[in-house]
Scaffold this active site. Structure first.
Site, PDB file in Angstrom:
ATOM      1  N   ASP A 283       8.037  -4.765  -3.545  1.00 25.93           N
ATOM      2  CA  ASP A 283       9.305  -5.674  -3.104  1.00 25.93           C
ATOM      3  C   ASP A 283      10.804  -4.649  -3.007  1.00 25.93           C
ATOM      4  O   ASP A 283      11.712  -5.195  -3.470  1.00 25.93           O
ATOM      5  CB  ASP A 283       9.320  -6.787  -3.274  1.00 25.93           C
ATOM      6  CG  ASP A 283       8.689  -7.141  -2.395  1.00 25.93           C
ATOM      7  OD1 ASP A 283       7.524  -7.306  -1.736  1.00 25.93           O
ATOM      8  OD2 ASP A 283       8.176  -8.334  -3.654  1.00 25.93           O
TER       9      ASP A 283
ATOM     10  N   LYS B 136      10.556  -0.202   0.165  1.00 25.73           N
ATOM     11  CA  LYS B 136       9.693   1.204   0.311  1.00 25.73           C
ATOM     12  C   LYS B 136       9.692   1.684   1.777  1.00 25.73           C
ATOM     13  O   LYS B 136       9.965   2.372   2.010  1.00 25.73           O
ATOM     14  CB  LYS B 136       8.359   1.121  -0.278  1.00 25.73           C
ATOM     15  CG  LYS B 136       8.175   0.865  -1.752  1.00 25.73           C
ATOM     16  CD  LYS B 136       6.495   0.848  -2.377  1.00 25.73           C
ATOM     17  CE  LYS B 136       6.214  -0.052  -2.048  1.00 25.73           C
ATOM     18  NZ  LYS B 136       6.662  -1.164  -2.891  1.00 25.73           N
TER      19      LYS B 136
ATOM     20  N   GLY C 120       3.605  -5.813   2.419  1.00 21.36           N
ATOM     21  CA  GLY C 120       4.618  -6.408   3.493  1.00 21.36           C
ATOM     22  C   GLY C 120       6.738  -5.368   3.256  1.00 21.36           C
ATOM     23  O   GLY C 120       7.176  -5.532   2.320  1.00 21.36           O
ATOM     24  N   HIS C 121       5.578  -4.246   4.656  1.00 22.90           N
ATOM     25  CA  HIS C 121       6.846  -3.561   4.566  1.00 22.90           C
ATOM     26  C   HIS C 121       8.061  -3.878   5.837  1.00 22.90           C
ATOM     27  O   HIS C 121       7.704  -3.333   6.714  1.00 22.90           O
ATOM     28  CB  HIS C 121       6.664  -2.444   5.037  1.00 22.90           C
ATOM     29  CG  HIS C 121       5.749  -1.999   3.022  1.00 22.90           C
ATOM     30  ND1 HIS C 121       4.143  -0.801   3.105  1.00 22.90           N
ATOM     31  CD2 HIS C 121       5.595  -2.762   2.320  1.00 22.90           C
ATOM     32  CE1 HIS C 121       3.755  -0.725   2.245  1.00 22.90           C
ATOM     33  NE2 HIS C 121       5.106  -1.528   1.022  1.00 22.90           N
TER      34      HIS C 121
ATOM     35  N   GLN D 209       2.853  -2.594  -3.317  1.00 17.83           N
ATOM     36  CA  GLN D 209       3.196  -3.003  -4.203  1.00 17.83           C
ATOM     37  C   GLN D 209       3.846  -2.031  -5.247  1.00 17.83           C
ATOM     38  O   GLN D 209       4.590  -0.733  -5.277  1.00 17.83           O
ATOM     39  CB  GLN D 209       1.811  -3.787  -5.213  1.00 17.83           C
ATOM     40  CG  GLN D 209       1.590  -4.419  -4.046  1.00 17.83           C
ATOM     41  CD  GLN D 209       0.178  -4.388  -3.398  1.00 17.83           C
ATOM     42  OE1 GLN D 209      -0.830  -3.425  -3.312  1.00 17.83           O
ATOM     43  NE2 GLN D 209       0.473  -4.751  -1.738  1.00 17.83           N
TER      44      GLN D 209
HETATM   45  P1  IMP Z   1      -2.852  -9.810  -4.734  1.00 15.07           P
HETATM   46  O1  IMP Z   1      -2.502  -8.474  -4.550  1.00 15.07           O
HETATM   47  O2  IMP Z   1      -3.038 -10.757  -3.461  1.00 15.07           O
HETATM   48  O3  IMP Z   1      -4.362 -10.146  -5.474  1.00 15.07           O
HETATM   49  O4  IMP Z   1      -2.085 -10.080  -5.866  1.00 15.07           O
HETATM   50  C1  IMP Z   1      -1.705  -9.970  -6.833  1.00 15.07           C
HETATM   51  C2  IMP Z   1       0.193  -9.678  -7.637  1.00 15.07           C
HETATM   52  O5  IMP Z   1       0.471  -9.544  -7.241  1.00 15.07           O
HETATM   53  C3  IMP Z   1       0.399 -10.941  -7.400  1.00 15.07           C
HETATM   54  O6  IMP Z   1       1.107 -11.054  -7.889  1.00 15.07           O
HETATM   55  C4  IMP Z   1       1.551 -11.238  -5.675  1.00 15.07           C
HETATM   56  O7  IMP Z   1       2.227 -11.562  -5.456  1.00 15.07           O
HETATM   57  C5  IMP Z   1       1.699  -9.294  -6.687  1.00 15.07           C
HETATM   58  N1  IMP Z   1       1.415  -9.270  -4.647  1.00 15.07           N
HETATM   59  C6  IMP Z   1       0.939  -8.071  -4.255  1.00 15.07           C
HETATM   60  N2  IMP Z   1       0.990  -7.486  -2.365  1.00 15.07           N
HETATM   61  C7  IMP Z   1       2.399  -7.522  -3.778  1.00 15.07           C
HETATM   62  C8  IMP Z   1       3.467  -7.189  -2.834  1.00 15.07           C
HETATM   63  O8  IMP Z   1       3.634  -6.459  -1.403  1.00 15.07           O
HETATM   64  N3  IMP Z   1       5.071  -7.066  -3.098  1.00 15.07           N
HETATM   65  C9  IMP Z   1       4.687  -8.018  -4.377  1.00 15.07           C
HETATM   66  N4  IMP Z   1       3.923  -8.298  -5.006  1.00 15.07           N
HETATM   67  C10 IMP Z   1       2.705  -7.992  -4.410  1.00 15.07           C
END
Ligand code: IMP
Length: 417
Positions: A13, A16, A40-41, A216
């Site tokens: 977040d 990017k 989520g971009h 991420q």
């Molecule tokens: P998962 O990727 O859904 O398995 O989540 C694993 C961890 O990564 C959690 O803490 C999510 O909140 C975090 N996470 C996954 N994708 C994002 C992102 O795009 N932005 C911020 N945190 C993310």
């Protein structure tokens, strides 16, 4: 023309999406190599606000091919919805190319994520990303190429449902409907599947401009992040090799994006988290709510121990510091330059989450500023305290901050020196 990567240097977040969208303007390919609908971009352009999850943001530019490489966890149902949302905004259809090796998120992955409890334990995005990567590693996943074998698809789904039954799941699971949907997605994708690595290698050999879009951030990397509070893919520069099959020495620039403060969604240690008025200021002014889940993000001061680590792991050649404007109005800006762990000062980022949880930040306090930054367009226009903050960060992490962002608009990216 260069090959470059845009990567998150914190816990995701970092804005990017905006940076990648600007940089992709003249790119021939824009490549997603990790993650899936958990990302989520957000991109704001002439058509409105696009919330991108799986379509590379570069593909919003006509002339730039969006590549969905094999390191992604691809949810075709979610992809179709995303494409529909883009169409509803009146945008031209993005030109996409898919790796046949990309693993698919299937309906049972989301169910398994709930049954396993990782949604609660880690605070995942509940998109089935972790279980999809689990199946990939366990060699029982379904790849895009496998959709050419109808019987194989059915067998994979039947095995997955049998496994869910063993775990106590009793609800009806419509296997035939899922098979039909998958085969129809495959028909629709047609010639867009295949040959992506060859095309990328060819473009790179010809000196064409290729952008790799990380999803991420470094601290959520499966291996380098705050394990186990991480995502299940390689979010660092190494993901370019892992997830797109392209050698990282092909990259001319490795750009890390960090906020002027820190946010995190989900569980896990966060030494500089501020639950007081400053953290609330960051959340309210920075509108810190998840683009994928809508969850309020945890907020806190910029952590230079973590940022230094992200710079090292990624070999960052430069930084973009976003959301500087959000700090306007705070009387002081705090920067964590070291941790105190069990009474000892430490400048290295710890390996174990438990150690990081015990870290007490050692802060450097810099003066804040009141001037509105939103209209600033050159480094020299920025107030002295902002310039001082940027120099302090560069000095402590050893990587130049080449750009700062002073508002949500793309014209609000300010190139420094
Ligand atoms: P998962 O990727 O859904 O398995 O989540 C694993 C961890 O990564 C959690 O803490 C999510 O909140 C975090 N996470 C996954 N994708 C994002 C992102 O795009 N932005 C911020 N945190 C993310």
């Amino acid at each position: 023309m260069p090959a470059l990567a845009v990567l998150g240097a914190q816990w995701g977040d970092e804005a990017k999406g905006k940076v990648a969208h600007v940089l992709a303007r003249d790119a021939q390919f824009s490549v997603r190599f990790n993650g899936g609908p958990n990302a989520g971009h957000t991109v704001q352009d002439g058509y409105g606000m696009a919330r991108m999850h799986q379509v590379p943001v570069g593909a919003l530019h006509p002339g730039c091919v969006g590549v969905l490489a094999h390191g992604m966890a691809l949810d075709l149902w979610a992809l179709w919805e995303e494409l529909e949302d883009l169409r509803e905004q009146g945008r031209p259809e993005p030109v996409l190319a898919f790796s046949p090796r990309v693993h698919l998120i299937l309906p049972h992955h989301k169910l398994r994520e709930e049954l396993e409890g990782s949604a609660q334990r880690i605070g995942t995005t509940r998109r089935g990303v972790g279980p999809c990567y689990e199946d990939r590693a366990a060699r029982r996943g379904l790849r895009l190429a496998d959709l050419d074998d109808e019987e194989g698809v059915r067998n994979t789904l039947e095995r997955a449902v049998a496994e869910l039954r063993v775990r106590g799941y009793r609800d009806e699971l419509p296997i035939e409907q899922t098979v039909d949907a998958l085969l129809s997605f495959r028909r629709e994708l047609g010639e867009r599947v295949g040959g992506v690595r060859d095309r990328l290698e060819h473009a790179l050999s010809e000196g064409k401009y290729v952008l790799f879009e990380g999803a991420q951030g470094a601290l959520l990397d499966l291996d380098w992040g705050t394990y186990p509070y991480v995502t299940s893919s390689t979010t660092t520069v190494h993901g370019v090799g892992w997830g797109a099959g392209i050698r990282t020495d092909r990259l001319d620039r490795v750009i890390g994006v960090c906020k002027a403060y820190t946010t995190r969604v989900g569980e896990g240690p966060f030494p500089t988290e501020d639950r007081g008025p400053s953290g609330k200021h960051m959340r309210d002014v920075g509108r810190e709510y998840g683009a994928t889940t809508g969850r309020p993000r945890r907020c806190g001061w910029l952590d230079l121990v973590a940022l230094r680590y992200a710079c090292e792991i990624n070999g960052l050649t430069e930084l973009v510091m976003s959301k500087l404007d959000v700090l306007t109005g705070l009387s002081e800006v705090w920067l964590c330059d070291a941790y105190r762990i069990a009474g000892t000062r430490q400048e290295r980022f710890p390996t174990r989450a438990a150690e990081l949880s015990a870290a007490v930040p050692v802060y450097e306090r810099l003066p804040g500023w009141r001037a509105d930054l939103s209209g600033k367009r050159t480094g020299d226009d920025l107030p002295r305290p902002v310039q001082r903050l940027v120099s302090f960060v560069e000095d402590r992490v050893g990587v130049p901050v080449k750009t700062v962002s002073v508002g949500p608009g793309e014209e609000q990216l300010v190139a420094l020196g």
